[in-house]
Motif scaffolding. Structure first.
Motif, mmCIF file in Angstrom:
data_model
loop_
_atom_site.group_PDB
_atom_site.id
_atom_site.type_symbol
_atom_site.label_atom_id
_atom_site.label_comp_id
_atom_site.label_asym_id
_atom_site.label_seq_id
_atom_site.Cartn_x
_atom_site.Cartn_y
_atom_site.Cartn_z
ATOM 1 N N VAL A 218 61.762 34.190 49.411
ATOM 2 C CA VAL A 218 62.995 34.173 48.628
ATOM 3 C C VAL A 218 63.250 32.755 48.136
ATOM 4 O O VAL A 218 63.086 31.792 48.892
ATOM 5 C CB VAL A 218 64.199 34.645 49.483
ATOM 6 C CG1 VAL A 218 65.465 34.707 48.637
ATOM 7 C CG2 VAL A 218 63.912 35.994 50.126
ATOM 8 N N MET B 284 61.579 40.659 42.307
ATOM 9 C CA MET B 284 62.988 40.930 42.020
ATOM 10 C C MET B 284 63.695 39.664 41.572
ATOM 11 O O MET B 284 63.436 38.570 42.102
ATOM 12 C CB MET B 284 63.689 41.481 43.268
ATOM 13 C CG MET B 284 63.030 42.718 43.864
ATOM 14 S SD MET B 284 62.934 44.103 42.725
ATOM 15 C CE MET B 284 64.686 44.373 42.388
ATOM 16 N N PHE C 183 61.665 37.609 45.927
ATOM 17 C CA PHE C 183 62.992 37.715 45.298
ATOM 18 C C PHE C 183 63.421 36.340 44.818
ATOM 19 O O PHE C 183 63.418 35.373 45.577
ATOM 20 C CB PHE C 183 64.002 38.240 46.321
ATOM 21 C CG PHE C 183 65.074 39.129 45.746
ATOM 22 C CD1 PHE C 183 65.852 38.723 44.668
ATOM 23 C CD2 PHE C 183 65.315 40.376 46.299
ATOM 24 C CE1 PHE C 183 66.835 39.537 44.163
ATOM 25 C CE2 PHE C 183 66.294 41.207 45.798
ATOM 26 C CZ PHE C 183 67.066 40.800 44.726
ATOM 27 N N LEU D 277 63.446 46.686 49.988
ATOM 28 C CA LEU D 277 63.204 45.339 49.468
ATOM 29 C C LEU D 277 63.214 44.316 50.591
ATOM 30 O O LEU D 277 62.391 43.394 50.622
ATOM 31 C CB LEU D 277 64.258 44.980 48.425
ATOM 32 C CG LEU D 277 64.269 45.795 47.139
ATOM 33 C CD1 LEU D 277 65.416 45.335 46.234
ATOM 34 C CD2 LEU D 277 62.942 45.695 46.407
#
Length: 397
Positions: free
Chosen positions: A283, A186, A264, A257
């Motif tokens: 992340v 993402m 991400f 998610l």
């Protein structure tokens, strides 16, 4: 074979408890800069050339950064397709990137976002059946976007994605990745994962508030509110099109998610907003994805012809550097009143103002006595170095 499907392989509750192998294999040490590598982290072998589908729902400013990403991936030998609205097809193709037409009208999506104020409460107050109809069309176009030929190109090669990159407002991203059994990554220029540092951008909470549990919970609340509105569409599509079992009510389907720790990347500068301490190692804040350059001397840049902007260049040379005012791809109400406000501010301050129109037409030049100049679409990397300051709407671009 060998691909983990949460709802199929371990029951629907498994979406809340992914196996450790899914979340720990590719973890970089915390605080390390994002690396640029063509070698697997698990074995010293070259990564193969992949077919990568980039799924983007949104306006011009949402799509353009992904064009830069696609160009960079192509330079590493990968085949890349950007699946986004037909409105953006020319933008994608002119940079030498494949396009697949997603359903949905980005202008109408922008109009709805402006009307709701960009908050989940505004969305609830302004419920329109047409929104769900368009969401259903977008979601149903995602499966062919990762598996089918470009319907507008008779010479298109077959395509099946080996990996998927998406922005979160596609909504069906994790489901098509599950159906194909391929990795999902993402990318978004706004916060979209729970943190105590600041609230969800659609929550309506103050971004100036101190760190709090309320900030953290706002992400789950927004995600679950969106899931309550669109979950029946997603589940029907999972069953009928993707041949996947529906997600049971109560399994926090809007938070997949976060629960599955899907990798991400947030596309803003860490100097502007550092990565919060409570975001995991899956992340990263990677910096802005700069648009492809307009300078014809830049490598791989399309030829840029400044001659259509000669009237603008004459106006720029005739006085001091102006303040740029632009609202991107927003569809604004009351454009006449906004134009009059800009002219009044220019006169009161004695400042020259350059006003850009895009999807909303602003007209300031005729009534400003020469202190304002109106332009349409124009490459920002060429234009903005020539202005003194920028006033903008804070959009994705």
């Amino acid at each position: 074979e060998g691909v983990f499907h949460p709802a199929r392989d371990a029951g629907a509750d498994a979406v809340l408890r992914p196996p450790e192998s899914m979340v720990s294999s590719f973890q970089p040490p915390r605080g390390r800069s994002v690396s640029d590598s063509t070698v697997s982290a698990l074995a010293p072998v070259e990564l193969p050339a992949l077919s990568v589908a980039i799924l983007v729902v949104g306006t011009h400013g949402d799509v353009l950064p992904f064009v830069s990403l696609a160009i960079a991936l192509q330079a590493k030998g990968h085949r890349v397709r950007i699946a986004t609205h037909v409105e953006h097809r020319k933008l994608v193709l002119k940079h030498g990137v494949e396009h697949y037409p997603l359903a949905g009208d980005p202008k109408q999506l922008s109009r709805w976002m402006v009307a709701s104020g960009g908050t989940i409460i505004g969305e609830a107050k302004r419920y329109e059946p047409a929104k769900l109809g368009m969401l259903r069309e977008i979601v149903h176009s995602l499966w062919p976007a990762v598996t089918a030929k470009d319907p507008y190109d008779f010479d298109a090669r077959p395509f099946v994605a080996d990996a998927i990159i998406a922005n979160p407002v596609c909504f069906g991203h994790v489901h098509v990745a599950e159906a194909l059994g391929v990795p999902l990554h993402m990318i978004f220029p706004q916060p979209w994962l729970p943190t105590r540092a600041f609230p969800h951008p659609m929550s309506g909470l103050s971004v100036r508030a101190a760190e709090s549990e309320l900030n953290f919970k706002s992400y789950s609340l927004v995600d679950e509110a969106l899931w309550m509105g669109n979950g029946f569409i997603i589940n029907a599509w999972r069953a009928r099109v993707l041949r996947l079992p529906p997600l049971r009510l109560g399994t926090l389907g809007g938070n997949l998610l976060s629960k599955l720790r899907v990798p991400f990347s947030f596309a803003w500068s860490p100097a502007l907003l550092p990565k919060p301490d409570d975001w995991g190692e899956h992340v990263e804040v990677v910096g802005a994805l700069s648009p492809p350059p307009s300078d014809p001397l830049a490598a791989d840049a399309p030829a840029f012809d400044p001659r259509p902007f000669e009237p603008l260049l004459r106006w720029l040379r005739a006085g001091s550097a102006p303040v740029f005012v632009g609202f991107g791809s927003m569809l604004l109400p009351h454009t006449a009143a906004l134009s009059a406000t800009i002219v009044a501010a220019a006169r009161a301050s004695g400042q020259r103002v350059l006003v850009q129109s895009n999807w909303s037409s602003l007209h300031t030049a005729a009534s400003s006595g020469g202190c304002c100049f109106d332009i349409g679409p124009c490459p920002h990397d060429w234009l903005l170095p020539q202005v003194a300051a920028v006033v903008h709407h804070g959009g994705a671009g």
